[in-house]
Design an enzyme around this catalytic site. Structure first.
Site, short mmCIF file in Angstrom:
data_model
loop_
_atom_site.label_atom_id
_atom_site.label_comp_id
_atom_site.label_asym_id
_atom_site.label_seq_id
_atom_site.Cartn_x
_atom_site.Cartn_y
_atom_site.Cartn_z
N GLU A 50 0.83 -1.21 0.00
CA GLU A 50 0.00 0.00 0.00
C GLU A 50 0.86 1.26 0.00
O GLU A 50 2.09 1.20 0.18
CB GLU A 50 -0.94 -0.03 1.22
CG GLU A 50 -1.90 -1.21 1.15
CD GLU A 50 -2.92 -1.24 2.28
OE1 GLU A 50 -2.75 -0.50 3.28
OE2 GLU A 50 -3.90 -2.01 2.14
N CYS A 59 -2.04 -4.68 -5.45
CA CYS A 59 -2.60 -5.90 -4.87
C CYS A 59 -1.59 -7.05 -4.91
O CYS A 59 -0.67 -7.07 -5.74
CB CYS A 59 -3.84 -6.34 -5.63
SG CYS A 59 -5.26 -5.27 -5.42
N GLU A 61 -1.95 -10.17 -5.94
CA GLU A 61 -1.94 -10.95 -7.19
C GLU A 61 -1.06 -10.28 -8.23
O GLU A 61 -0.30 -10.92 -8.95
CB GLU A 61 -3.34 -11.05 -7.79
CG GLU A 61 -4.40 -11.65 -6.92
CD GLU A 61 -5.09 -10.62 -6.05
OE1 GLU A 61 -4.41 -9.83 -5.38
OE2 GLU A 61 -6.33 -10.62 -6.03
N CYS A 92 -9.76 -8.50 -7.08
CA CYS A 92 -10.50 -7.30 -7.50
C CYS A 92 -10.58 -7.27 -9.04
O CYS A 92 -9.93 -8.05 -9.73
CB CYS A 92 -9.83 -6.04 -6.96
SG CYS A 92 -8.34 -5.57 -7.86
#
Ligand code: THU
Length: 136
Positions: A50, A59, A61, A92
């Site tokens: 983040e 993210c 992935e 997502c």
């Protein structure tokens, strides 16, 4: 979706949990890990990273897939995605599009659930993914 608690899936989910421990998630507190198995049998792991400028966050992935692709292993056979909270953590929308670029339509995304390890094909998660279809 099928439930598939194979040894391979359990191993990948375990590697994804290891990766989640390294997540940098001071803003959401939600630690995610991923383990991508390439078609040539190498596992690349990743965690969410983040940023104080929230939109700059990455993210888990995508971290795993970008590591694989940047090391020259661009075809992903299977990827496990887990969170440290043991919650069902489906990718997502942006990650689904990224995964669909590097996975064949029948390649599986492994997710944890109360019932065991769920195996979804990327095509189930993102039917009709965007492609340039020769327009370049
Ligand atoms: N996150 C992932 O790493 N993967 C997903 O597919 C869903 C969301 C991360 C992004 C952010 O760091 C945190 O989870 C909360 O949204």
């Amino acid at each position: 979706m099928i439930i598939d608690n194979s040894e391979e899936n359990k191993r990948l989910a375990g590697q994804a949990h290891e990766a989640a421990r390294l997540a940098y998630a001071p803003y959401s507190g939600f630690k995610v890990g991923a383990a991508a198995l390439t078609q040539d049998n190498i596992v690349y792991t990743g965690c969410n990273v983040e940023n104080a400028s929230y939109g700059a966050s990455n993210c888990a992935e995508r971290t795993a897939v970008f590591k694989a692709v940047s090391e020259g292993h661009a075809r992903i056979a299977k990827i496990a995605v887990v969170s440290e909270h043991g919650a069902f953590t489906p990718p997502c929308g942006i990650c689904r599009q990224i995964l669909s670029e590097f996975m064949d339509s029948g390649a599986q995304v492994i997710l944890e659930s109360e019932e065991g390890l769920c195996a979804y094909t990327i095509d189930e998660l993102l039917p009709h993914h965007f492609e340039l279809n020769g327009h370049v």
